[in-house]
Design a protein around this motif. Structure first.
Motif, PDB file in Angstrom:
ATOM      1  N   ALA A 157       3.804  -1.342   4.150  1.00 59.23           N
ATOM      2  CA  ALA A 157       3.016  -1.091   3.055  1.00 59.23           C
ATOM      3  C   ALA A 157       3.383  -1.292   1.652  1.00 59.23           C
ATOM      4  O   ALA A 157       2.493  -1.653   0.810  1.00 59.23           O
ATOM      5  N   TYR A 209      -5.840  -0.257   6.157  1.00 56.14           N
ATOM      6  CA  TYR A 209      -5.871   1.128   5.387  1.00 56.14           C
ATOM      7  C   TYR A 209      -7.489   1.586   5.498  1.00 56.14           C
ATOM      8  O   TYR A 209      -7.590   2.709   4.730  1.00 56.14           O
ATOM      9  N   GLN A 220     -10.095   0.764   3.805  1.00 50.76           N
ATOM     10  CA  GLN A 220     -10.392   0.970   2.277  1.00 50.76           C
ATOM     11  C   GLN A 220     -11.722  -0.007   2.049  1.00 50.76           C
ATOM     12  O   GLN A 220     -11.555  -1.343   2.340  1.00 50.76           O
TER      13      GLN A 220
END
Length: 281
Positions: free
Chosen positions: A36, A213, A215
């Motif tokens: 990440a 993620y 998003q």
């Protein structure tokens, strides 16, 4: 204390430094795993030659990571992360790091530097203002459950990133912050998904989604087609395709009177707000 660029520092050491610096941050978060962390650096255009660390002996004490996109943003640079280990705070390290970073950026031809800071982090806001930064805009971050499958009379197509970005330029009404802008999308294109909504052959909406993620990176629709469930249907299609149960979005300007009510209507929580700050070099 020695101040130097990050060119000879391993990514693992930088990650450990960043995790320690953010271990007591105002927004609690678990330590960032290496993958990440590497994604964040890639997405935000990490420039090792223009990023700086403070070091005491073998111990990395503080850092100012800089992002650049010289082709897309030849004059603008980005403070992608700034932090100091708790044991080294209140020694003026961030100020000295900024002096080194800003001088190097100016010498390299950059004229502006931007970053974001959580609005409730009063100490950091005050520091940046002392360093010459001013508030450009206030932005909101949301997270919440993925919407259930939503119906729309319009056609949603997954498409190439470049197609969606080109359509989005004509649909969005404000510029995304650095980590959601076009260079950041291209930098992580292999983990981004893009969708376009059509009324016949006419593109009326688009969205870009960071799949690992959950998003929402960019999303917008034509003003004449709003309040018809298009954005909800696009987000629901991503959740179904990629299996995201929790989703979110970063840095929606608080002047956007369409997006803020939309995310609240999804049941998403406005869990944090930030200031986008800018300094002239």
């Amino acid at each position: 204390m020695i101040f130097e660029t990050t060119e000879n520092v391993t990514r693992a050491a930088l990650r450990e430094l960043g995790n320690d610096a953010f271990s007591d941050y105002v927004l609690p978060a678990p330590p960032m795993p290496q993958a990440a962390f590497d994604d964040m650096l890639l997405q935000r255009g990490f420039d090792p030659a223009l990023s700086w660390i403070a070091r005491e002996g073998d111990m990395l004490a503080a850092y100012w990571f800089v992002g650049t996109e010289p082709d897309a943003q030849p004059k603008l640079s980005y403070g992608l992360s700034v932090g100091t280990r708790p044991r080294f705070r209140r020694q003026g390290l961030s100020m000295t790091l900024w002096q080194h970073a800003s001088a190097a950026l100016k010498a390299a031809g950059y004229s502006e530097h931007i970053l974001e800071v959580i609005e409730t982090n009063d100490r950091a806001v005050a520091l940046y203002e002392r360093l010459g930064f001013s508030k450009a805009r206030r932005v909101a971050c949301f997270k919440g459950p993925a919407p259930v499958e939503a119906k729309t009379p319009f056609r949603i197509e997954q498409t190439r990133i470049e197609v969606a970005l080109a359509i989005g330029k004509n649909l969005r009404e404000w510029a995304p912050t650095w980590q959601n802008a076009e260079p950041a999308v291209r930098n992580l294109a292999n983990t981004m998904a893009a969708s376009v909504v059509y009324d016949g052959d006419r593109p009326i909406g688009y969205g870009i989604f960071h799949t690992p993620y959950g998003q929402v990176v960019q999303i917008a629709g034509h003003p004449n087609y709003r309040r018809q469930g298009i954005a909800t249907a696009v987000i629901a299609s991503w959740a179904k395709t990629f299996g995201n149960e929790v989703m979110g979005t970063l840095n929606v300007p608080d002047a956007d009177n369409a997006s803020l009510p939309f995310y609240r209507a999804l049941g998403w929580e406005n869990h944090v707000n930030q200031f986008e700050l800018v300094a002239t070099l």
